[in-house]
Design an enzyme around this catalytic site. Structure first.
Site, PDB file in Angstrom:
ATOM      1  N   SER A  10      41.032  40.586  39.730  1.00  0.00           N
ATOM      2  CA  SER A  10      40.183  41.654  38.826  1.00  0.00           C
ATOM      3  C   SER A  10      40.453  42.921  39.262  1.00  0.00           C
ATOM      4  O   SER A  10      40.286  43.371  40.404  1.00  0.00           O
ATOM      5  CB  SER A  10      38.973  41.356  38.975  1.00  0.00           C
ATOM      6  N   HIS A  35      43.511  41.092  35.663  1.00  0.00           N
ATOM      7  CA  HIS A  35      42.189  41.322  34.678  1.00  0.00           C
ATOM      8  C   HIS A  35      41.797  42.703  34.869  1.00  0.00           C
ATOM      9  O   HIS A  35      41.492  43.110  35.810  1.00  0.00           O
ATOM     10  CB  HIS A  35      41.211  40.141  35.566  1.00  0.00           C
ATOM     11  N   ASP A  37      38.715  44.906  33.496  1.00  0.00           N
ATOM     12  CA  ASP A  37      37.548  45.039  33.158  1.00  0.00           C
ATOM     13  C   ASP A  37      37.310  46.669  32.203  1.00  0.00           C
ATOM     14  O   ASP A  37      37.647  47.420  33.085  1.00  0.00           O
ATOM     15  CB  ASP A  37      36.521  44.849  34.042  1.00  0.00           C
ATOM     16  N   MET A  39      34.252  48.511  30.275  1.00  0.00           N
ATOM     17  CA  MET A  39      32.947  48.712  30.080  1.00  0.00           C
ATOM     18  C   MET A  39      32.544  50.108  29.578  1.00  0.00           C
ATOM     19  O   MET A  39      33.208  50.965  29.673  1.00  0.00           O
ATOM     20  CB  MET A  39      32.083  48.607  31.498  1.00  0.00           C
ATOM     21  N   HIS A  68      39.328  42.380  29.373  1.00  0.00           N
ATOM     22  CA  HIS A  68      38.083  41.888  29.223  1.00  0.00           C
ATOM     23  C   HIS A  68      37.157  43.017  28.561  1.00  0.00           C
ATOM     24  O   HIS A  68      36.734  43.948  29.363  1.00  0.00           O
ATOM     25  CB  HIS A  68      37.597  41.543  30.397  1.00  0.00           C
ATOM     26  N   MET A  70      34.097  44.768  27.726  1.00  0.00           N
ATOM     27  CA  MET A  70      32.661  44.605  27.589  1.00  0.00           C
ATOM     28  C   MET A  70      32.197  45.760  27.095  1.00  0.00           C
ATOM     29  O   MET A  70      31.474  46.684  27.674  1.00  0.00           O
ATOM     30  CB  MET A  70      32.096  44.434  29.044  1.00  0.00           C
ATOM     31  N   MET A 139      31.503  33.432  31.520  1.00  0.00           N
ATOM     32  CA  MET A 139      31.059  34.168  32.396  1.00  0.00           C
ATOM     33  C   MET A 139      29.843  33.382  33.415  1.00  0.00           C
ATOM     34  O   MET A 139      29.111  32.869  32.922  1.00  0.00           O
ATOM     35  CB  MET A 139      30.021  35.368  31.762  1.00  0.00           C
ATOM     36  N   GLY A 144      29.325  42.904  34.160  1.00  0.00           N
ATOM     37  CA  GLY A 144      29.091  44.369  34.468  1.00  0.00           C
ATOM     38  C   GLY A 144      29.249  44.731  35.941  1.00  0.00           C
ATOM     39  O   GLY A 144      29.545  45.792  36.328  1.00  0.00           O
ATOM     40  N   PHE A 145      28.990  43.774  36.937  1.00  0.00           N
ATOM     41  CA  PHE A 145      28.761  44.032  38.196  1.00  0.00           C
ATOM     42  C   PHE A 145      29.699  43.164  39.155  1.00  0.00           C
ATOM     43  O   PHE A 145      29.530  41.849  38.887  1.00  0.00           O
ATOM     44  CB  PHE A 145      27.658  44.371  38.717  1.00  0.00           C
ATOM     45  N   GLY A 147      30.199  41.278  42.742  1.00  0.00           N
ATOM     46  CA  GLY A 147      29.630  40.896  44.111  1.00  0.00           C
ATOM     47  C   GLY A 147      28.267  40.173  43.684  1.00  0.00           C
ATOM     48  O   GLY A 147      27.421  39.914  44.582  1.00  0.00           O
ATOM     49  N   ASP A 178      34.942  33.767  35.016  1.00  0.00           N
ATOM     50  CA  ASP A 178      34.715  35.113  35.555  1.00  0.00           C
ATOM     51  C   ASP A 178      33.405  35.753  36.260  1.00  0.00           C
ATOM     52  O   ASP A 178      32.317  35.360  35.598  1.00  0.00           O
ATOM     53  CB  ASP A 178      34.853  36.343  34.287  1.00  0.00           C
ATOM     54  N   GLY A 179      33.435  36.080  37.407  1.00  0.00           N
ATOM     55  CA  GLY A 179      32.149  36.203  38.178  1.00  0.00           C
ATOM     56  C   GLY A 179      32.093  35.201  39.289  1.00  0.00           C
ATOM     57  O   GLY A 179      31.900  34.008  39.069  1.00  0.00           O
ATOM     58  N   GLY A 200      37.758  38.452  42.221  1.00  0.00           N
ATOM     59  CA  GLY A 200      37.133  39.487  42.639  1.00  0.00           C
ATOM     60  C   GLY A 200      36.898  39.698  44.059  1.00  0.00           C
ATOM     61  O   GLY A 200      37.896  39.339  44.781  1.00  0.00           O
TER      62      GLY A 200
HETATM   63  C1  DX5 Z   1      32.169  40.847  36.215  1.00  0.00           C
HETATM   64  C2  DX5 Z   1      33.575  41.342  36.395  1.00  0.00           C
HETATM   65  C3  DX5 Z   1      34.545  40.505  37.254  1.00  0.00           C
HETATM   66  C4  DX5 Z   1      33.962  39.827  38.706  1.00  0.00           C
HETATM   67  C5  DX5 Z   1      34.268  40.450  39.635  1.00  0.00           C
HETATM   68  O1  DX5 Z   1      31.772  41.419  35.147  1.00  0.00           O
HETATM   69  O2  DX5 Z   1      33.896  41.068  35.106  1.00  0.00           O
HETATM   70  O3  DX5 Z   1      35.480  41.392  37.514  1.00  0.00           O
HETATM   71  O4  DX5 Z   1      32.689  39.659  38.575  1.00  0.00           O
HETATM   72  O5  DX5 Z   1      34.428  39.503  40.758  1.00  0.00           O
HETATM   73  P1  DX5 Z   1      33.385  39.037  41.917  1.00  0.00           P
HETATM   74  O6  DX5 Z   1      32.123  38.453  41.060  1.00  0.00           O
HETATM   75  O7  DX5 Z   1      33.880  38.064  42.925  1.00  0.00           O
HETATM   76  O8  DX5 Z   1      32.898  40.425  42.692  1.00  0.00           O
HETATM   77 ZN    ZN Z   2      35.766  40.690  33.815  1.00  0.00          ZN
END
Ligand code: DX5
Ligand code: ZN
Length: 231
Positions: A10, A35, A37, A39, A68, A70, A139, A144-145, A147, A178-179, A200
C-alpha cells in the site's frame, strides 16, 4: 484456476520522505502490484493519494498499479484512474447506486474490475455481479486509515467469498484482503482463501523491519501455506 497469492504494498503507507527509494526496494523485492488508495473525505473521513502521484509512479516504475477508490460515485473517476495507469480499479459496493454499470465501465476502459466490501456489507451483494468482476476486496478494517486492527469476523467472510466463487467455477477471480494484513494475520487470511495481500503498516511497511525483510517474511508465509496444501 485459482490465482497464485500475490503481494500488493500500500503506497499510502510508504515513507514519502524517500518514496523513490522505497519503490526501488519494492522492485528489487519483485512485488506483484502497488496498491493505490484514493480517498475523497466523504466516503471515508480521510484523504490520501491522487492521480498525479499515480502518473508519477507510472513513469517511475513498471510495477502494475491496482487502485482502490474510496470515493462516492466512483464512476466519475473511472476514465481518469484508467488514464493515470491503473491495471485494476476497485470501487466500493456501497459507493454508488449503479454498481454493475460502474464495473462494466471499468472493463470498457480497458482495466480489470474490482469490488470492495466494507465490513458490514454482506457477501450476497456479489450475487448478480460475479460475471463483471476480476477481483473482490474483503475489507478487514473499516476503510480510510492505516494502523487499525482486523475485525475477526472478516476471516469467515473471506471463506464465504471463496466458496461463492469456487462453487460457480469462478475461482480465477482474485480475493484481495485490505487492512491489518499483518504477519500474524496473513496465515489466517490465506487459509480462508485470500489470494492478494495489501501490505501496509502491519506488514510491508512495519517500522521495526526493512521492507525487504518484511516482503521476505510474507513470501515465507505464502510458501508455508503452499507446502501445507501440497501435503
Ligand atoms: C485501509 C487502507 C490500507 C491498509 C493499510 O483503508 O486501504 O492501505 O489498511 O495497511 P495497514 O492496515 O496494515 O496499516
Ligand atoms: Zn486500500
Amino acid at each position: 484456476m485459482k490465482p497464485g497469492i500475490t503481494i500488493s504494498p500500500s503506497v499510502a503507507c510508504a515513507d514519502f520522505r524517500h518514496l523513490e527509494k522505497d519503490i526501488r526496494t519494492l522492485e528489487e523485492c519483485k512485488v506483484d502490484f502497488l496498491h493505490i488508495d484514493i480517498m475523497d473525505g466523504t466516503f471515508v473521513p480521510n484523504f490520501s493519494l491522487d492521480f498525479s502521484l499515480m502518473r508519477m509512479l507510472r513513469e517511475m516504475t513498471s510495477i502494475p498499479l491496482e487502485c482502490h477508490l474510496m470515493v462516492v460515485n466512483p464512476e466519475r473517476y473511472i476514465a481518469k484512474t484508467a488514464e493515470s495507469g491503473a491495471q485494476f480499479i476497485t470501487i466500493h459496493a456501497e459507493s454508488t447506486f449503479n454498481v454493475q454499470r460502474a464495473l462494466v465501465a471499468i472493463r470498457e476502459s480497458g482495466v480489470r474490475s474490482g469490488i470492495a466490501l466494507n465490513p458490514a456489507t454482506p457477501v450476497n451483494v456479489l450475487e448478480h455481479i460475479l460475471d463483471d468482476l476480476d477481483m473482490i476486496v474483503v475489507m478487514m478494517v473499516n476503510p480510510g486509515f492505516a494502523g487499525q486492527k482486523m475485525i475477526p469476523s472478516m476471516l469467515e467472510k473471506i471463506t464465504r467469498v471463496r466458496k461463492l466463487i469456487d462453487d460457480r467455477g469462478l475461482d480465477n477471480i482474485i480475493i484481495q484482503v485490505d487492512g491489518n494484513v499483518s504477519i500474524e494475520n496473513i496465515p489466517l487470511m490465506i487459509e480462508a482463501g485470500a489470494t492478494m495481500l495489501v501490505g501496509g503498516t502491519s506488514s510491508v511497511f512495519r517500522i521495526d523491519h526493512s521492507i525487504s525483510e518484511s516482503v521476505e517474511a510474507i513470501r515465507t508465509l505464502i510458501k508455508k501455506h503452499k507446502s501445507n496444501q501440497d501435503q
